[in-house]
Design an enzyme around this catalytic site. Structure first.
Site, PDB file in Angstrom:
ATOM      1  N   LYS A  74     -11.998  -3.306  -4.961  1.00 26.15           N
ATOM      2  CA  LYS A  74     -12.604  -2.159  -5.388  1.00 26.15           C
ATOM      3  C   LYS A  74     -11.740  -1.065  -5.937  1.00 26.15           C
ATOM      4  CE  LYS A  74     -16.720   0.384  -4.130  1.00 26.15           C
ATOM      5  NZ  LYS A  74     -17.933   0.194  -4.329  1.00 26.15           N
ATOM      6  N   LYS A 125       0.949  -1.226   0.097  1.00 23.29           N
ATOM      7  CA  LYS A 125       0.309  -0.020   0.036  1.00 23.29           C
ATOM      8  C   LYS A 125       0.858   1.249   0.002  1.00 23.29           C
ATOM      9  CE  LYS A 125      -4.188  -1.627   2.295  1.00 23.29           C
ATOM     10  NZ  LYS A 125      -4.619  -1.840   3.743  1.00 23.29           N
ATOM     11  N   LYS A 151      -5.797  -9.568  -6.984  1.00 19.97           N
ATOM     12  CA  LYS A 151      -7.175  -9.821  -6.164  1.00 19.97           C
ATOM     13  C   LYS A 151      -8.024  -9.107  -6.464  1.00 19.97           C
ATOM     14  CE  LYS A 151      -8.040 -10.042  -1.070  1.00 19.97           C
ATOM     15  NZ  LYS A 151      -7.889  -9.601   0.048  1.00 19.97           N
TER      16      LYS A 151
END
Ligand code: SF4
Length: 324
Positions: A195, A98, A192
């Site tokens: 959203k 991230k 994966k």
């Protein structure tokens, strides 16, 4: 919520709620570790509650609540920050991934798994249903529990095997309950379903929208022509079949694919039907909840009230042992 969340986690929780005393938390304090819009946060929190209830979480059986409604989560997270080794946080794979995608990395993003540890240990939960990508975070919760117990657990009066003073295991080291479905890849077949990557099918999406996304979805990249036999195991459509279709259909898909007995569009049409069959009652329930918003409010309020009592009990003990 998208179908990856549903197959990879929520469907399992629906089953587990009848086997274990279950606590399900909508983690809005986690959601703010990336840039966000407060109005959208409010909307998404609501949507998540509706999706969970529609998917089969029963508020009479499990406790469903919003994290920010139980302030003890952040209090315990602060306490855990003081016993968590920085190196452990910097090593977390999800943090590294991230952080790479952000211009500036906040302390909140780094400390995200400490808040997760608090979410779990606040209820002294002994089992956590997780996918394999969450195992590392759960291991961190175990480290945090061990560290805190060794510093603040009351002495039992006994000695450990290596002669040290034994401390009570106030916080249970939680064990993972692995989700049976392997993780669901996105429609791009690359990563994966997520959203933020725009490769999802929403749980409450209309059938036409589902088909519009399924039709161009990536399949076995080596199956270029209809006459090329495919390898179902490498194809995400096949894994979605495993989640949504009955076993005979899944077997039929594998046979038709590997013998080039049909094209990918035929395969996707069958998948669209299976998805539709599973999602019809979920969408119906969501529509009922939209008609009666009080039902969602009541479910969340009851869940929060129950969890506040549990959280307070834990925090009273924690504060007492830590000298507050
Ligand atoms: S036939 Fe089905 S399983 Fe095989 S590659 Fe095409 S979409 Fe995938």
């Amino acid at each position: 919520m998208h179908v990856g969340n549903y197959l990879g986690a929520v469907k399992n929780w629906v089953r587990l709620q009848h086997e274990f005393e279950s606590i399900i938390c909508i983690v809005d304090y986690h959601a703010i570790t990336v840039k966000y819009d407060p109005a959208v946060l409010r909307e998404r929190r609501r949507e998540m509650a509706v999706s969970l209830l529609s998917a089969g979480i029963d508020p009479n059986v499990a406790s469903l609540f919003v994290q920010s409604q139980v302030p003890e989560h952040t209090e315990l997270a602060w306490i855990f920050n003081t016993v968590t080794p920085l190196g452990e946080l910097e090593r977390q794979t999800q943090f590294k991934e991230k952080a790479q995608r952000q211009e500036s990395v906040t302390a909140g993003l780094l400390n995200y798994p400490v808040l997760q540890a608090a979410d779990i240990l606040l209820y002294r939960a002994d089992k956590v249903p997780v996918g394999d990508d969450q195992i590392q975070h759960l291991e961190l919760s175990r480290v945090v529990a061990r560290r805190w117990n060794s510093l603040f657990g009351r002495p039992t009066g006994r000695l450990t095997e290596d002669g040290a003073e034994e401390r009570e295991q106030f916080f249970v080291e939680p064990e993972p309950v692995l989700t049976p479905t392997r993780r669901i890849m996105g429609l791009d077949g690359q990563s994966k379903m997520s959203k933020s990557l725009g490769n999802t099918i929403g749980l409450l999406e209309a059938p036409e929208a589902v088909w519009a996304k399924l039709r161009p979805a990536v399949t076995d990249p080596k199956r270029i022509r209809k006459t090329d036999p495919g390898t179902p195991e490498v194809c995400n459509i096949y894994h979605l079949h495993k989640g949504f279709s009955a076993l005979p259909t899944v077997e039929h898909v594998a046979a038709q694919c590997s013998s080039a007995g049909w094209g990918c569009i035929d395969c996707k049409k069958v998948l669209a039907e299976s998805i539709e069959q599973e999602l019809v009652p979920i969408r119906r329930r969501a529509a009922e909840l939209a008609e009666d918003p009080g039902e969602v409010d009541d479910a969340l309020a009851a869940g929060a009230a129950h969890c506040r009592v549990l959280a307070r009990e834990t925090m009273n003990e924690v504060r007492e042992r830590m000298g507050f």
